[in-house]
Design a protein around this motif. Sequence first.
Motif, PDB file in Angstrom:
ATOM      1  N   GLU A 100      -2.046  -0.838   1.933  1.00 16.33           N
ATOM      2  CA  GLU A 100      -1.424   0.499   1.931  1.00 16.33           C
ATOM      3  C   GLU A 100      -1.637   1.267   0.633  1.00 16.33           C
ATOM      4  O   GLU A 100      -0.664   1.736   0.014  1.00 16.33           O
ATOM      5  N   ARG A 101      -2.884   1.348   0.189  1.00 12.68           N
ATOM      6  CA  ARG A 101      -3.176   2.157  -0.996  1.00 12.68           C
ATOM      7  C   ARG A 101      -4.332   3.094  -0.672  1.00 12.68           C
ATOM      8  O   ARG A 101      -5.341   2.662  -0.117  1.00 12.68           O
ATOM      9  N   ASP A 102      -4.154   4.382  -1.034  1.00 16.19           N
ATOM     10  CA  ASP A 102      -5.182   5.328  -0.582  1.00 16.19           C
ATOM     11  C   ASP A 102      -6.379   5.419  -1.523  1.00 16.19           C
ATOM     12  O   ASP A 102      -7.258   6.241  -1.305  1.00 16.19           O
ATOM     13  N   ARG A 152      -2.637  -4.592  -4.559  1.00 14.79           N
ATOM     14  CA  ARG A 152      -1.829  -3.383  -4.801  1.00 14.79           C
ATOM     15  C   ARG A 152      -1.720  -3.089  -6.291  1.00 14.79           C
ATOM     16  O   ARG A 152      -1.879  -1.953  -6.735  1.00 14.79           O
ATOM     17  N   GLU A 164      -5.284  -2.161   5.672  1.00 14.03           N
ATOM     18  CA  GLU A 164      -4.067  -1.514   6.177  1.00 14.03           C
ATOM     19  C   GLU A 164      -2.819  -2.095   5.519  1.00 14.03           C
ATOM     20  O   GLU A 164      -1.893  -1.378   5.153  1.00 14.03           O
ATOM     21  N   ASP A 165      -2.818  -3.417   5.341  1.00 14.55           N
ATOM     22  CA  ASP A 165      -1.634  -4.066   4.766  1.00 14.55           C
ATOM     23  C   ASP A 165      -1.440  -3.728   3.288  1.00 14.55           C
ATOM     24  O   ASP A 165      -0.317  -3.710   2.801  1.00 14.55           O
ATOM     25  N   TYR A 206     -13.901   3.572   5.733  1.00 15.72           N
ATOM     26  CA  TYR A 206     -13.549   3.123   4.376  1.00 15.72           C
ATOM     27  C   TYR A 206     -14.774   2.959   3.463  1.00 15.72           C
ATOM     28  O   TYR A 206     -14.610   2.666   2.287  1.00 15.72           O
TER      29      TYR A 206
END
Length: 280
Positions: A169-171, A136, A166-167, A200
């Motif tokens: 959570e960064r686009d 992240r 998914e965990d 992805y």
Amino acid sequence: MEKWPLGVFASINAGLGVHLDVAHELGVPTIHLHAPARAARTAQHGENFLARLNELGIAISVVFGGFEGESYADIPTVKRTIGLVPPETRAERTREMEEIADFARLLGVDTVALHLGFVPHDRADRLRAEVVEVTRRLCDHCAAQGQRLHLETGQETADTLLEFLEDVERDNLFVNFDPANMILYGCGEPIEALRKVGRYVRSVHCKDATWSDRPGETWGAEVPLGEGDVGFENFLATLKDLGYDGPLTIEREIPQDPDRQKHEIGRGIRLLNELKSKIL
Ligand code: MG
């Protein structure tokens, strides 16, 4: 840009991938760049390098980070030494990866990538939570300068990778899909994996390999493009189905034998061109 421009994995000075002049001789318009060592990541070096790239008509699509102390000697060594997973080097390497992203920005490149390492599969594992956290941080550093982060595939199955993405959570987090790595590490049939993580996938390595007789315990063998178990016609047809139109970047991991590397990449380019005209 043309659909599916060809590329090679290249380096500025010593490093993984072919030398820039070889990329030029091979006639490819794009490269993935293995980031140079810290001493060469200055604004001046970046400017000189960009000028040389412009002369050669080559664009960098992705800058790959790598770290001192990493070793791909065998699978247990990879688990111990690669990427941001090993706790003892994580803070230092994360800083360095941020510096590599900054250097990529100097070069005008909007994508950086790395082998994150062997992410623990168990969602309850504390080490996994730490790797999610550091990913992240890296994504946020990249996002602040308009960059994406791509994770190289192979060290986990497609399902584990999906859960991880998914965990986090960064686009701005995506995947560099390397079909040979799926085989080398014994992490699943590559085309099936590509379909699973396809949404992805924003860059790919065209690399081939044969399965180990003990998948996941010992390496398979990396072989010249078209001679392994990936099945490149199927690979490209699947990329087309997924709507992927970015570069096809050839990676051949025999930097110790540059003449053979160049020759085999040349053959790989011819194969990919044939398949492109058939499939596109
Ligand atoms: Mg690769």
